[in-house]
Design a protein around this motif. Structure first.
Motif, PDB file in Angstrom:
ATOM      1  N   ASN A  54       1.973   0.587   3.203  1.00  0.00           N
ATOM      2  CA  ASN A  54       0.873  -0.184   2.616  1.00  0.00           C
ATOM      3  C   ASN A  54      -0.042   0.703   1.770  1.00  0.00           C
ATOM      4  O   ASN A  54      -0.523   0.287   0.712  1.00  0.00           O
ATOM      5  N   ALA A  55      -0.259   1.936   2.251  1.00  0.00           N
ATOM      6  CA  ALA A  55      -1.109   2.860   1.502  1.00  0.00           C
ATOM      7  C   ALA A  55      -0.462   3.246   0.179  1.00  0.00           C
ATOM      8  O   ALA A  55      -1.141   3.377  -0.838  1.00  0.00           O
ATOM      9  N   LEU A  56       0.861   3.423   0.182  1.00  0.00           N
ATOM     10  CA  LEU A  56       1.566   3.778  -1.050  1.00  0.00           C
ATOM     11  C   LEU A  56       1.431   2.662  -2.086  1.00  0.00           C
ATOM     12  O   LEU A  56       1.184   2.921  -3.265  1.00  0.00           O
ATOM     13  N   ILE A  57       1.561   1.422  -1.621  1.00  0.00           N
ATOM     14  CA  ILE A  57       1.419   0.279  -2.534  1.00  0.00           C
ATOM     15  C   ILE A  57      -0.027   0.146  -3.007  1.00  0.00           C
ATOM     16  O   ILE A  57      -0.292  -0.031  -4.212  1.00  0.00           O
ATOM     17  N   ALA A  58      -0.968   0.253  -2.072  1.00  0.00           N
ATOM     18  CA  ALA A  58      -2.390   0.079  -2.409  1.00  0.00           C
ATOM     19  C   ALA A  58      -2.884   1.157  -3.369  1.00  0.00           C
ATOM     20  O   ALA A  58      -3.604   0.865  -4.331  1.00  0.00           O
ATOM     21  N   THR A  59      -2.491   2.417  -3.117  1.00  0.00           N
ATOM     22  CA  THR A  59      -2.945   3.502  -3.993  1.00  0.00           C
ATOM     23  C   THR A  59      -2.310   3.398  -5.378  1.00  0.00           C
ATOM     24  O   THR A  59      -2.937   3.749  -6.381  1.00  0.00           O
ATOM     25  N   LEU A  99     -11.712  -2.768   0.410  1.00  0.00           N
ATOM     26  CA  LEU A  99     -12.319  -3.978   0.973  1.00  0.00           C
ATOM     27  C   LEU A  99     -11.280  -5.075   1.189  1.00  0.00           C
ATOM     28  O   LEU A  99     -11.289  -5.758   2.226  1.00  0.00           O
ATOM     29  N   ILE A 100     -10.367  -5.233   0.232  1.00  0.00           N
ATOM     30  CA  ILE A 100      -9.321  -6.261   0.353  1.00  0.00           C
ATOM     31  C   ILE A 100      -8.404  -5.971   1.543  1.00  0.00           C
ATOM     32  O   ILE A 100      -8.072  -6.864   2.326  1.00  0.00           O
ATOM     33  N   THR A 101      -7.989  -4.716   1.706  1.00  0.00           N
ATOM     34  CA  THR A 101      -7.110  -4.367   2.834  1.00  0.00           C
ATOM     35  C   THR A 101      -7.825  -4.563   4.169  1.00  0.00           C
ATOM     36  O   THR A 101      -7.205  -4.963   5.163  1.00  0.00           O
ATOM     37  N   PHE A 102      -9.150  -4.309   4.180  1.00  0.00           N
ATOM     38  CA  PHE A 102      -9.925  -4.514   5.411  1.00  0.00           C
ATOM     39  C   PHE A 102     -10.033  -5.999   5.736  1.00  0.00           C
ATOM     40  O   PHE A 102      -9.858  -6.415   6.892  1.00  0.00           O
ATOM     41  N   MET A 103     -10.298  -6.821   4.716  1.00  0.00           N
ATOM     42  CA  MET A 103     -10.441  -8.261   4.936  1.00  0.00           C
ATOM     43  C   MET A 103      -9.116  -8.907   5.356  1.00  0.00           C
ATOM     44  O   MET A 103      -9.098  -9.847   6.152  1.00  0.00           O
ATOM     45  N   LEU A 104      -8.010  -8.389   4.829  1.00  0.00           N
ATOM     46  CA  LEU A 104      -6.688  -8.921   5.188  1.00  0.00           C
ATOM     47  C   LEU A 104      -6.144  -8.296   6.473  1.00  0.00           C
ATOM     48  O   LEU A 104      -5.055  -8.650   6.918  1.00  0.00           O
ATOM     49  N   ARG A 105      -6.901  -7.357   7.034  1.00  0.00           N
ATOM     50  CA  ARG A 105      -6.512  -6.665   8.270  1.00  0.00           C
ATOM     51  C   ARG A 105      -5.136  -6.008   8.152  1.00  0.00           C
ATOM     52  O   ARG A 105      -4.300  -6.080   9.056  1.00  0.00           O
ATOM     53  N   LEU A 106      -4.915  -5.367   7.007  1.00  0.00           N
ATOM     54  CA  LEU A 106      -3.647  -4.684   6.791  1.00  0.00           C
ATOM     55  C   LEU A 106      -3.664  -3.309   7.447  1.00  0.00           C
ATOM     56  O   LEU A 106      -4.668  -2.594   7.409  1.00  0.00           O
ATOM     57  N   GLU A 107      -2.549  -2.953   8.054  1.00  0.00           N
ATOM     58  CA  GLU A 107      -2.406  -1.608   8.594  1.00  0.00           C
ATOM     59  C   GLU A 107      -2.199  -0.654   7.419  1.00  0.00           C
ATOM     60  O   GLU A 107      -1.270  -0.813   6.635  1.00  0.00           O
ATOM     61  N   ILE A 108      -3.081   0.338   7.277  1.00  0.00           N
ATOM     62  CA  ILE A 108      -3.020   1.203   6.104  1.00  0.00           C
ATOM     63  C   ILE A 108      -3.533   2.592   6.442  1.00  0.00           C
ATOM     64  O   ILE A 108      -4.424   2.750   7.290  1.00  0.00           O
ATOM     65  N   SER A 109      -2.955   3.600   5.810  1.00  0.00           N
ATOM     66  CA  SER A 109      -3.400   4.974   5.993  1.00  0.00           C
ATOM     67  C   SER A 109      -4.649   5.199   5.150  1.00  0.00           C
ATOM     68  O   SER A 109      -4.574   5.337   3.924  1.00  0.00           O
ATOM     69  N   ARG A 110      -5.800   5.207   5.802  1.00  0.00           N
ATOM     70  CA  ARG A 110      -7.050   5.414   5.072  1.00  0.00           C
ATOM     71  C   ARG A 110      -7.122   6.818   4.487  1.00  0.00           C
ATOM     72  O   ARG A 110      -7.755   7.046   3.451  1.00  0.00           O
ATOM     73  N   PHE A 111      -6.464   7.776   5.165  1.00  0.00           N
ATOM     74  CA  PHE A 111      -6.455   9.153   4.662  1.00  0.00           C
ATOM     75  C   PHE A 111      -5.791   9.216   3.286  1.00  0.00           C
ATOM     76  O   PHE A 111      -6.311   9.855   2.371  1.00  0.00           O
ATOM     77  N   LEU A 112      -4.651   8.543   3.140  1.00  0.00           N
ATOM     78  CA  LEU A 112      -3.954   8.553   1.858  1.00  0.00           C
ATOM     79  C   LEU A 112      -4.770   7.825   0.789  1.00  0.00           C
ATOM     80  O   LEU A 112      -4.812   8.252  -0.374  1.00  0.00           O
ATOM     81  N   LEU A 113      -5.455   6.747   1.169  1.00  0.00           N
ATOM     82  CA  LEU A 113      -6.275   6.003   0.221  1.00  0.00           C
ATOM     83  C   LEU A 113      -7.422   6.868  -0.295  1.00  0.00           C
ATOM     84  O   LEU A 113      -7.705   6.903  -1.499  1.00  0.00           O
ATOM     85  N   ILE A 114      -8.084   7.596   0.613  1.00  0.00           N
ATOM     86  CA  ILE A 114      -9.194   8.462   0.215  1.00  0.00           C
ATOM     87  C   ILE A 114      -8.690   9.635  -0.620  1.00  0.00           C
ATOM     88  O   ILE A 114      -9.285   9.992  -1.645  1.00  0.00           O
ATOM     89  N   ALA A 115      -7.569  10.243  -0.186  1.00  0.00           N
ATOM     90  CA  ALA A 115      -7.013  11.388  -0.925  1.00  0.00           C
ATOM     91  C   ALA A 115      -6.597  10.974  -2.335  1.00  0.00           C
ATOM     92  O   ALA A 115      -6.825  11.703  -3.302  1.00  0.00           O
ATOM     93  N   SER A 116      -6.009   9.803  -2.452  1.00  0.00           N
ATOM     94  CA  SER A 116      -5.589   9.320  -3.769  1.00  0.00           C
ATOM     95  C   SER A 116      -6.798   9.042  -4.655  1.00  0.00           C
ATOM     96  O   SER A 116      -6.785   9.362  -5.855  1.00  0.00           O
ATOM     97  N   GLY A 117      -7.840   8.437  -4.081  1.00  0.00           N
ATOM     98  CA  GLY A 117      -9.043   8.150  -4.855  1.00  0.00           C
ATOM     99  C   GLY A 117      -9.691   9.416  -5.393  1.00  0.00           C
ATOM    100  O   GLY A 117     -10.083   9.486  -6.565  1.00  0.00           O
TER     101      GLY A 117
END
Length: 424
Positions: A54-59, A99-117
């Motif tokens: 999920n993190a790979l897709i989101a980032t 915010l969208i991933t949080f609202m949809l309650r998706l399991e996601i690597s927050r570390f990868l999301l922050i690192a990518s950002g």
């Protein structure tokens, strides 16, 4: 008539290295693929869990939207060639994705999301620095009127005035001329430029695009009759306004309560003050704001300067962060205002400028906004001359009102809140 018509950056290696596709691919490798590879083992890369997938897709989505938005700012936004716009763009996009991933309650690597950002922010700054020299517009100007003269003086483009009807072997992005006053030889020259794939533009069109202003000396210059806003977009915009106001209301109420308490503690008088302003259709309405000055109900209407002694300590802070505008969410719910639009003026100022400019009130054809094109371009006005420039910005907004322009204004409003530009 002999001439050379070299085209700027038409060589194969230039088209590849400066293309958006190449930039997006390299950026995706750096901001998405590398963090994914760097922080997980070989086994995890072969069989990633749901959070990693999920993190790979989101980032990937976040990076592409950040890069595309930054590129759009550089290409269509007047004065958009500034690295200062990258930070709010990245923060907005990655924040929305989180915010969208949080609202949809998706399991996601927050570390990868922050690192990518964080990596995307660094890369987009580097990419901007490396390509700015080459992506800066290089214009050949054929002199002739006030528009070509002002374009030639703009610092954000490389504008060169042609002494003769010849490009002299130099490569340009486009040739600019006043279409209303060109002679037959100039028309033939411009035709040859177009035939050899060198873009040709009217000076008025280029001036408005680069400055974000519409000259308002005469109504005939602006084709006002054709500038009625789209009813469909007005309805869509009202729906988006209400949705955003309701979604952010819990946070706004908390911030508003704290602000009201601090205002009451610092100086006597009401925390919220009301004032009559002119809205859509030249209709007066009551606007609500947090008080940022010492309370004086009998004070005359006047401009508030940057160092106005009436502004309180709390007032300086809430004006800088635009918190003083939060009570206008109530005006939006009442249908009197929008999140984005020309700022509503006081009746005395409207009457004054309506006498000077016969079609001044045309700016009231759309709903006034909490933030607007003039605010993100110029900031608050403190004199009649600055107001004249603000009106030119307002007319540009009315002429180009669209969802994309509203999104750009929203992004630049975030920039104002971060940097303080325009907050006076």
């Amino acid at each position: 008539m002999k001439n050379n018509f070299p085209r700027r950056f038409r060589r194969l290696y230039e088209e590849v290295l400066l293309s958006n596709t190449f930039s997006l691919f390299v950026g995706w490798i750096i901001t998405v693929a590398l963090p994914f590879i760097a922080f997980w083992s070989y086994e995890q890369l072969i069989s990633p869990n749901n959070g990693q997938k999920n993190a790979l897709i989101a980032t990937s989505i976040a990076y592409f939207f950040s890069a595309a938005g930054t590129n759009r700012l550089r290409n269509i936004y007047p004065g958009g060639r500034s690295a200062a716009f990258i930070l709010p763009q990245v923060v907005l996009v990655y924040g929305l994705i989180a915010l969208i991933t949080f609202m949809l309650r998706l399991e996601i690597s927050r570390f990868l999301l922050i690192a990518s950002g964080a990596t995307a922010l660094i890369w987009l700054y580097i990419e901007y620095t490396l390509t700015e020299k080459y992506k800066r517009l290089k214009l050949a100007i054929i002199p002739g009127n006030k528009y070509t003269e002002e374009i030639s003086q703009l610092k954000l483009v490389d504008a060169r005035v042609l002494k003769t009807l010849s490009l002299e072997g130099r490569r340009y992005d486009s040739v600019v001329a006043d279409f209303e006053s060109i002679d037959e030889n100039t028309q033939r020259f411009l035709t040859q430029c177009a035939l050899h794939r060198t873009a040709v533009y009217d000076a008025k069109q280029i001036y408005e695009s680069l400055t974000g202003k519409v000259k308002i000396h005469r109504m005939s210059e602006n084709n006002m009759g054709a500038l009625l806003p789209s009813p469909g977009y007005e309805r869509l915009k009202f729906f988006i306004d209400i949705l955003i106001v309701l979604a952010t209301l819990p946070v706004v109420l908390v911030i508003g309560l704290i602000t009201a308490i601090l205002i009451k503690i610092e100086s006597p008088g009401p925390a919220i003050y009301t004032q009559t302003r002119i809205g859509q259709g030249n209709k007066p309405f009551t606007i609500y704001k947090f008080r940022s000055m010492r309370f004086d109900r009998l004070a005359s209407e006047q401009f508030a300067g940057e160092n106005d002694p009436r502004i309180t300590k709390i007032g300086k802070i809430i004006r800088k962060l635009r918190i003083d505008e939060l009570p206008q969410f109530f005006n939006i719910l009442k249908g009197e205002m929008s999140l984005i639009g020309p700022r509503p003026e006081q009746p005395s100022f409207v009457n004054e400028y309506d006498k000077k400019i016969p079609f001044y009130s045309y700016r009231h054809i759309v709903k006034p906004g909490i933030s607007g094109w003039a605010q993100v371009r110029q900031g608050y006005t403190a004199s009649a001359d600055e107001t004249q420039v603000k009106i030119e910005h307002d007319f540009y907004y009315i002429k180009n009102c669209s969802l994309s322009l509203d999104l750009i204004i929203a992004i630049l409003t975030i920039r104002i809140m971060i940097t303080g530009f325009g907050a006076r």
